[in-house]
Scaffold this motif. Structure first.
Motif, PDB file in Angstrom:
ATOM      1  N   LYS A  58       2.778   4.029  -5.957  1.00 54.60           N
ATOM      2  CA  LYS A  58       2.350   2.658  -5.687  1.00 54.60           C
ATOM      3  C   LYS A  58       1.248   2.245  -6.635  1.00 54.60           C
ATOM      4  O   LYS A  58       0.475   3.049  -7.130  1.00 54.60           O
TER       5      LYS A  58
ATOM      6  N   PHE B 202       0.813  -1.220   0.000  1.00 59.33           N
ATOM      7  CA  PHE B 202       0.000   0.000   0.000  1.00 59.33           C
ATOM      8  C   PHE B 202       0.844   1.267   0.000  1.00 59.33           C
ATOM      9  O   PHE B 202       0.302   2.364   0.077  1.00 59.33           O
ATOM     10  N   GLY B 203       2.193   1.147  -0.059  1.00 57.62           N
ATOM     11  CA  GLY B 203       3.040   2.328  -0.216  1.00 57.62           C
ATOM     12  C   GLY B 203       4.049   2.569   0.887  1.00 57.62           C
ATOM     13  O   GLY B 203       5.010   3.311   0.694  1.00 57.62           O
TER      14      GLY B 203
ATOM     15  N   TRP C  10       7.360   6.619   2.184  1.00 56.40           N
ATOM     16  CA  TRP C  10       6.060   6.487   1.531  1.00 56.40           C
ATOM     17  C   TRP C  10       6.234   6.644   0.031  1.00 56.40           C
ATOM     18  O   TRP C  10       6.755   7.652  -0.437  1.00 56.40           O
TER      19      TRP C  10
END
Length: 200
Positions: A200, A161-162, A196
């Motif tokens: 993604k 999810f990143g 982060w």
């Protein structure tokens, strides 16, 4: 330093363009904590670890189970030095750091990483106390060389999810003591960071 920066920017652009087409590019922000010290080869002085931080950007190009990840970080290192000459004092340094990591993915997002890190000293400061005089602050930038070369070893996990988690140990391979007469000094940094990925 300007030549190195230009080469790095060119590599980043080529890597980004190629991997954008392949759908394997990651770009994002990262930051975390450092526990840093200096391996000081001086029998009359000791250097104790203190906490610093790092923050910056990363770009990752992944090819199957192998990835290349250059980063650009603002990197602080701190320590407490104790010697018969200066007594006890706190030293802090700020570096512009450029790690270039090779990452191997044996299983899913789990990765093992290794590579060089190039550091450029921006400033250095020493704070201490002289008995009978009081506290002092000293610029020690000239006491240390303006660049550092490190071998970075570590592991991490890239979540789908990143979110990215990295743990590394940086081993300085260059003597950073700039004194005409002085013992060798090499940086040692344990770092943990979160990142982060915006792609993604």
């Amino acid at each position: 330093m300007k030549t190195l920066s230009k080469k790095l920017c060119f590599i980043l652009l080529v890597l980004f363009a190629y991997n954008q087409a392949m759908g394997q590019t990651a770009f994002g922000l990262k930051g975390g904590l450092n526990l840093s010290s200096i391996d000081l080869q001086d029998a009359e002085a000791t250097y104790n670890s203190r906490t610093g931080y790092h923050a910056g950007v990363f770009l990752r190009g992944k090819f199957d189970k192998v990835a290349i990840q250059p980063e650009l970080l603002l990197f602080t290192q701190s320590g407490e030095i104790q010697s018969s000459i200066i007594g006890t004092a706190q030293e802090s340094f700020t570096y512009l750091a450029i790690p270039v990591l090779l990452k191997f993915y044996p299983l899913g997002g789990l990765n093992i990483q290794a590579g060089p890190q190039f550091g450029f000293l921006l400033d250095g400061e020493r704070k201490g106390e002289v008995l009978g005089i009081g506290n002092y602050t000293q610029d020690i930038t000239e006491h240390y060389k303006n660049s550092d070369v490190i071998v970075s070893l570590g592991a991490g996990y890239d979540f789908g999810f990143g979110l990215n988690l990295d743990v590394r140990y940086n081993i300085g391979v260059k003597d950073i003591n700039n004194a005409t007469q002085g013992e060798e000094a090499r940086s040692r940094v344990f770092m943990i960071s979160l990142g982060w990925n915006f792609l993604k």
